[in-house]
Design a protein around this motif. Structure first.
Motif, mmCIF file in Angstrom:
data_model
loop_
_atom_site.group_PDB
_atom_site.id
_atom_site.type_symbol
_atom_site.label_atom_id
_atom_site.label_comp_id
_atom_site.label_asym_id
_atom_site.label_seq_id
_atom_site.Cartn_x
_atom_site.Cartn_y
_atom_site.Cartn_z
ATOM 1 N N ASP A 94 2.729 6.410 -8.212
ATOM 2 C CA ASP A 94 1.400 7.010 -8.308
ATOM 3 C C ASP A 94 1.114 7.976 -7.165
ATOM 4 O O ASP A 94 0.361 8.942 -7.330
ATOM 5 N N LEU A 95 1.713 7.724 -5.995
ATOM 6 C CA LEU A 95 1.390 8.506 -4.805
ATOM 7 C C LEU A 95 2.213 9.776 -4.644
ATOM 8 O O LEU A 95 1.708 10.788 -4.144
ATOM 9 N N MET A 96 3.461 9.761 -5.044
ATOM 10 C CA MET A 96 4.400 10.832 -4.702
ATOM 11 C C MET A 96 3.952 12.201 -5.217
ATOM 12 O O MET A 96 3.534 12.348 -6.363
ATOM 13 N N ILE A 97 4.038 13.180 -4.324
ATOM 14 C CA ILE A 97 3.725 14.575 -4.672
ATOM 15 C C ILE A 97 5.045 15.258 -5.004
ATOM 16 O O ILE A 97 5.879 15.498 -4.118
ATOM 17 N N HIS A 152 0.805 -1.216 0.000
ATOM 18 C CA HIS A 152 0.000 0.000 0.000
ATOM 19 C C HIS A 152 0.841 1.271 0.000
ATOM 20 O O HIS A 152 0.400 2.311 -0.487
ATOM 21 N N VAL A 153 2.064 1.185 0.541
ATOM 22 C CA VAL A 153 2.878 2.399 0.703
ATOM 23 C C VAL A 153 4.211 2.311 -0.032
ATOM 24 O O VAL A 153 4.529 3.190 -0.845
ATOM 25 N N MET A 154 5.014 1.261 0.216
ATOM 26 C CA MET A 154 6.411 1.259 -0.198
ATOM 27 C C MET A 154 6.700 0.549 -1.522
ATOM 28 O O MET A 154 7.841 0.569 -1.990
ATOM 29 N N LYS A 155 5.743 -0.063 -2.125
ATOM 30 C CA LYS A 155 5.963 -0.681 -3.429
ATOM 31 C C LYS A 155 6.315 0.402 -4.435
ATOM 32 O O LYS A 155 5.654 1.436 -4.510
ATOM 33 N N ALA A 156 7.369 0.186 -5.218
ATOM 34 C CA ALA A 156 7.880 1.229 -6.112
ATOM 35 C C ALA A 156 6.811 1.753 -7.062
ATOM 36 O O ALA A 156 6.663 2.971 -7.237
#
Length: 320
Positions: A175-178, A166-170
């Motif tokens: 997709d998540l990084m701002i 949910h968080v650390m998968k590359a």
């Protein structure tokens, strides 16, 4: 009076004069031979020495356990029943992901609970316990893959979600990084790097309306993690009168240390840090990973906030 003539120099010097140069030639040849022999021995040493000898070798953890959930508790300020409820939430979540269900080489999640008063903070505010507890957890679980710090005033609400996926998968981080966004909004001239990829990230954190939030964050274990935590816990920052103590210290080092900013992934608050009330940040919605009881400062206030969610998370955990 007659003076004797000096002896005439012969144009054919005797053999012994030519021989006088030979010792010098021998010495130069011996030096060349010695240098070549030394170089040969050095080459043999380089080819036969043990691998890695004389070179720094970065530490690569085995990933056992994959995640350690760290929470620091203030048992002097908050009542035991309230804190036990928070601990139970962490333990049940860890058990959902393998803890206590396998042998010694268990790949399940683990928990680590630090306590205010267990560490010598040299007069710094007690909230710095949060950082030193993470450092302590790394010494207890040196082969873990990730450390997830979660504040004492919080519940994990969705047991299906994992840190790895949910968080650390590359690909998920991509997709998540701002990117290219002020580290301390709205006016900071230091912005998150726009060129970073998911595999570059070792530290995942969020922001709320006040700036960077240290309520819930994830660190990838390794050499960089130890450097980062040593930098964050530096005595200079602990002695400085930051208004928000370790949180403002974090904002400082992120802005002034490119080595830290280059490993930072800023993600939306809903990823792992939603709030029970929306006045300071994103408010919790059904299905979110966590809920933070933001704004409470006593057992009565925090317990009242927790009671809004305790039955919900227990029900979710039973159904999975």
């Amino acid at each position: 009076m007659h003076f004797a003539y000096p002896p005439r120099k012969s144009s054919n010097p005797p053999p012994y004069l030519r021989a006088a140069k030979l010792p010098g030639l021998r010495r130069s040849r011996l030096k060349v031979i010695a240098a070549a022999g030394f170089a040969f021995l050095v080459l043999i040493y380089l080819l036969t020495r043990p691998a890695g000898h004389g070179h720094y070798k970065s530490y690569v953890p085995t990933g056992n356990p994959p995640v350690v959930i760290v929470t620091a508790f203030d048992e002097m300020k908050y009542d035991k029943p309230y804190l036990d409820m928070i601990k139970d939430n962490r333990i049940q979540y860890a058990e959902k992901h393998g803890t206590g269900k396998c042998a010694d080489l268990c790949l399940g999640y683990k928990t680590f609970f630090g306590k205010v008063g267990d560490y010598d903070l040299k007069g710094a505010p007690s909230s710095w316990t949060n950082v030193v507890a993470v450092r302590h957890a790394l010494t207890e679980f040196p082969d873990c893959k990730f450390i997830w710090y979660l504040d004492q005033h919080a519940f994990i609400m969705n047991p299906e979600l994992t840190i790895e996926e949910h968080v650390m998968k590359a690909s998920k981080l991509e997709d998540l990084m701002i990117k290219d966004y002020p580290v301390v909004p709205p006016d900071s001239i230091i912005k998150t790097f726009s060129h970073l990829k998911g595999q570059d990230i070792d530290f995942v954190v969020t922001q709320d309306k006040d700036g960077m939030s240290a309520n819930s964050y994830v660190i990838r274990n390794g050499d960089w993690a130890r450097f980062f935590l040593e930098t964050w816990f530096d005595p200079l920052y602990r002695s400085y009168n930051f208004q928000r103590a370790e949180t403002h210290a974090l904002e400082h080092i992120v802005q002034w240390h490119p080595t830290v900013l280059a490993r930072l992934g800023l993600v939306p608050q809903r990823t792992l840090n939603t709030y029970s009330r929306g006045d300071k940040g994103v408010e919790y919605q059904e299905g979110d990973f966590t809920v933070i009881f933001n704004g409470c400062s006593s057992t009565k206030e925090c317990d009242a906030e927790a009671q809004r969610y305790v039955e919900r998370w227990r029900s979710e955990f039973k159904s999975t």
